[in-house]
Design a protein around this motif. Structure first.
Motif, PDB file in Angstrom:
ATOM      1  N   ARG A  34       0.670  -1.261   0.007  1.00 51.48           N
ATOM      2  CA  ARG A  34       0.112   0.155  -0.090  1.00 51.48           C
ATOM      3  C   ARG A  34       0.742   1.181   0.016  1.00 51.48           C
ATOM      4  O   ARG A  34       0.462   2.163  -0.853  1.00 51.48           O
ATOM      5  CB  ARG A  34      -0.917   0.104   1.157  1.00 51.48           C
ATOM      6  CG  ARG A  34      -1.881   1.031   1.388  1.00 51.48           C
ATOM      7  CD  ARG A  34      -3.189   1.205   0.307  1.00 51.48           C
ATOM      8  NE  ARG A  34      -3.743  -0.126   0.325  1.00 51.48           N
ATOM      9  CZ  ARG A  34      -4.793  -0.248   1.216  1.00 51.48           C
ATOM     10  NH1 ARG A  34      -5.221   0.821   1.929  1.00 51.48           N
ATOM     11  NH2 ARG A  34      -5.476  -1.262   1.143  1.00 51.48           N
ATOM     12  N   ILE A  35       1.818   1.476   0.723  1.00 50.72           N
ATOM     13  CA  ILE A  35       2.635   2.357   0.961  1.00 50.72           C
ATOM     14  C   ILE A  35       3.447   2.713  -0.463  1.00 50.72           C
ATOM     15  O   ILE A  35       3.589   3.609  -0.993  1.00 50.72           O
ATOM     16  CB  ILE A  35       4.047   2.124   1.987  1.00 50.72           C
ATOM     17  CG1 ILE A  35       3.155   2.231   3.375  1.00 50.72           C
ATOM     18  CG2 ILE A  35       5.080   3.331   1.739  1.00 50.72           C
ATOM     19  CD1 ILE A  35       4.187   1.851   4.375  1.00 50.72           C
ATOM     20  N   ARG A  36       3.935   1.676  -1.141  1.00 46.69           N
ATOM     21  CA  ARG A  36       4.634   1.661  -2.513  1.00 46.69           C
ATOM     22  C   ARG A  36       3.437   2.330  -3.555  1.00 46.69           C
ATOM     23  O   ARG A  36       4.076   2.913  -4.349  1.00 46.69           O
ATOM     24  CB  ARG A  36       5.180   0.387  -2.985  1.00 46.69           C
ATOM     25  CG  ARG A  36       6.242  -0.132  -1.869  1.00 46.69           C
ATOM     26  CD  ARG A  36       7.008  -1.190  -2.634  1.00 46.69           C
ATOM     27  NE  ARG A  36       8.174  -1.342  -1.674  1.00 46.69           N
ATOM     28  CZ  ARG A  36       8.073  -2.537  -0.956  1.00 46.69           C
ATOM     29  NH1 ARG A  36       7.308  -3.381  -0.695  1.00 46.69           N
ATOM     30  NH2 ARG A  36       9.356  -2.766  -0.143  1.00 46.69           N
ATOM     31  N   ARG A  37       2.325   1.965  -3.457  1.00 41.31           N
ATOM     32  CA  ARG A  37       1.295   2.652  -4.297  1.00 41.31           C
ATOM     33  C   ARG A  37       0.972   3.849  -4.254  1.00 41.31           C
ATOM     34  O   ARG A  37       0.718   4.680  -4.966  1.00 41.31           O
ATOM     35  CB  ARG A  37       0.019   1.631  -4.359  1.00 41.31           C
ATOM     36  CG  ARG A  37       0.084   0.310  -4.895  1.00 41.31           C
ATOM     37  CD  ARG A  37      -1.117  -0.271  -5.246  1.00 41.31           C
ATOM     38  NE  ARG A  37      -2.077  -0.499  -3.933  1.00 41.31           N
ATOM     39  CZ  ARG A  37      -2.047  -1.650  -3.104  1.00 41.31           C
ATOM     40  NH1 ARG A  37      -1.429  -2.477  -3.608  1.00 41.31           N
ATOM     41  NH2 ARG A  37      -3.033  -1.462  -1.979  1.00 41.31           N
ATOM     42  N   SER A  58      10.130   3.604  -0.235  1.00 39.85           N
ATOM     43  CA  SER A  58      11.031   2.432   0.268  1.00 39.85           C
ATOM     44  C   SER A  58      11.775   2.894   1.495  1.00 39.85           C
ATOM     45  O   SER A  58      11.820   2.294   2.608  1.00 39.85           O
ATOM     46  CB  SER A  58      12.248   2.369  -0.585  1.00 39.85           C
ATOM     47  OG  SER A  58      11.905   1.676  -1.824  1.00 39.85           O
ATOM     48  N   LEU A  59      11.912   4.256   1.686  1.00 40.92           N
ATOM     49  CA  LEU A  59      12.391   4.858   2.754  1.00 40.92           C
ATOM     50  C   LEU A  59      11.388   4.546   4.009  1.00 40.92           C
ATOM     51  O   LEU A  59      11.657   4.462   5.231  1.00 40.92           O
ATOM     52  CB  LEU A  59      13.069   6.186   2.929  1.00 40.92           C
ATOM     53  CG  LEU A  59      13.370   7.042   4.031  1.00 40.92           C
ATOM     54  CD1 LEU A  59      14.769   6.257   4.647  1.00 40.92           C
ATOM     55  CD2 LEU A  59      13.741   8.480   3.692  1.00 40.92           C
ATOM     56  N   LEU A  60      10.035   5.024   4.006  1.00 43.30           N
ATOM     57  CA  LEU A  60       8.848   4.912   4.748  1.00 43.30           C
ATOM     58  C   LEU A  60       8.812   3.331   5.234  1.00 43.30           C
ATOM     59  O   LEU A  60       8.688   3.009   6.280  1.00 43.30           O
ATOM     60  CB  LEU A  60       7.747   5.385   4.363  1.00 43.30           C
ATOM     61  CG  LEU A  60       6.516   5.474   5.045  1.00 43.30           C
ATOM     62  CD1 LEU A  60       6.963   6.089   6.324  1.00 43.30           C
ATOM     63  CD2 LEU A  60       5.419   5.990   4.367  1.00 43.30           C
TER      64      LEU A  60
END
Length: 283
Positions: free
Chosen positions: A206-209, A217-219
């Protein structure tokens, strides 16, 4: 007794002990040391309970000393015939291994953290091995047993000597380069980490979307501790500036520990759950 005095006692004992133990680094400390700390802590606790207020400061300092001693023992890396890094000299090896942590997906492959169950017939070894496979889809799950072949190097060969302690925090003491992994047996055991792995992968996806690279990637690294997805340039920047430790201690792990400890102490008032929860995170 002011809380700040207890904090000073705890931090003072912790920092001083870490500085002194640099001269006496060991993977385990003698029993007499732990018994002495226990007796001093017990005595100071009893005297404080009977009215000697400084006894609380002494008790806080003893707790800081004990925690620092345990932390130093946990992160100290000493090679021996019983540890896997004692056999990591850049040679080809064949090992029976078990997947010790959920696989980490990377842009150019998958990272496995493996426990050594047998090395050339010499039995299990202390410490985990990190192996990066070029396949983008993970073929193995937590607990699976595999046969691994490759070049075994010490962790210092990857990020430098000063980062060996960061690897040690995760239990990693060697790196398997150009690994060839084959399945031996699927795991039938249940574990809470394995059960939470799909949730973790869903959060990462979900974060990558939602965010572009390299921010996504850092998050992911900050929340879940996964460094595998970080672009090489960003990873090198963290290494150069000495900030790799920020990714070694992830929000996911801290949240999981806090939830488990706080939930298990449901019968304790909320204001008294903070101390055991904080100690659990530090450990």
């Amino acid at each position: 007794m002011q809380r700040s005095q207890l904090s000073y006692g705890f931090l003072g004992g912790f920092i001083l002990t870490v500085a002194l133990l640099r001269l006496w680094e060991r993977t385990s400390y003698p029993l007499w040391l732990w018994v002495s700390l226990f007796m001093i802590g017990l005595l100071s606790g009893v005297t404080a309970w009977k009215g000697w207020q400084r006894g609380w400061i002494v008790l806080a300092a003893v707790l800081g000393i004990a925690l620092a001693t345990w932390s130093m023992a946990r992160t100290t890396v000493i090679r021996s015939a019983e540890t896997i890094d004692g056999h990591a000299h850049g040679q080809m090896v064949t090992m029976h291994m078990r997947v010790a942590m959920p696989p980490e997906k990377r842009p150019n492959g998958t990272r496995y953290i493996l426990a050594v169950e047998d090395l050339h017939g010499t039995g299990p070894k202390v410490g985990w091995v990190m192996a990066d496979e070029s396949r983008t889809e993970s073929r193995f799950a937590l607990g699976d047993r595999v046969m691994a072949k490759g070049t075994l190097d010490a962790t210092e060969a990857d990020d430098g000597v000063r980062y060996a302690r960061i690897f040690a925090l995760r239990g990693i003491r060697a790196i398997l380069r150009r690994p060839s992994l084959s399945l031996v047996e699927r795991s039938s055991e249940w574990s809470i980490v394995g059960a939470l792995a799909p949730i973790r992968e869903s959060v990462e996806a979900r974060i990558r979307r939602l965010f572009a690279e390299p921010e996504s990637s850092l998050l992911v690294g900050l929340l879940t501790g996964s460094r595998g997805a970080l672009p090489e340039r960003v990873s090198e920047d963290f290494t150069t500036t000495g900030l790799t430790h920020l990714l070694a201690i992830s929000g996911f792990n801290i949240t999981l520990i806090l939830s488990l400890v706080s939930g298990s102490l449901f019968f304790v008032p909320k204001r008294f759950r903070l101390i055991p929860s904080g100690i659990a995170v530090i450990l």
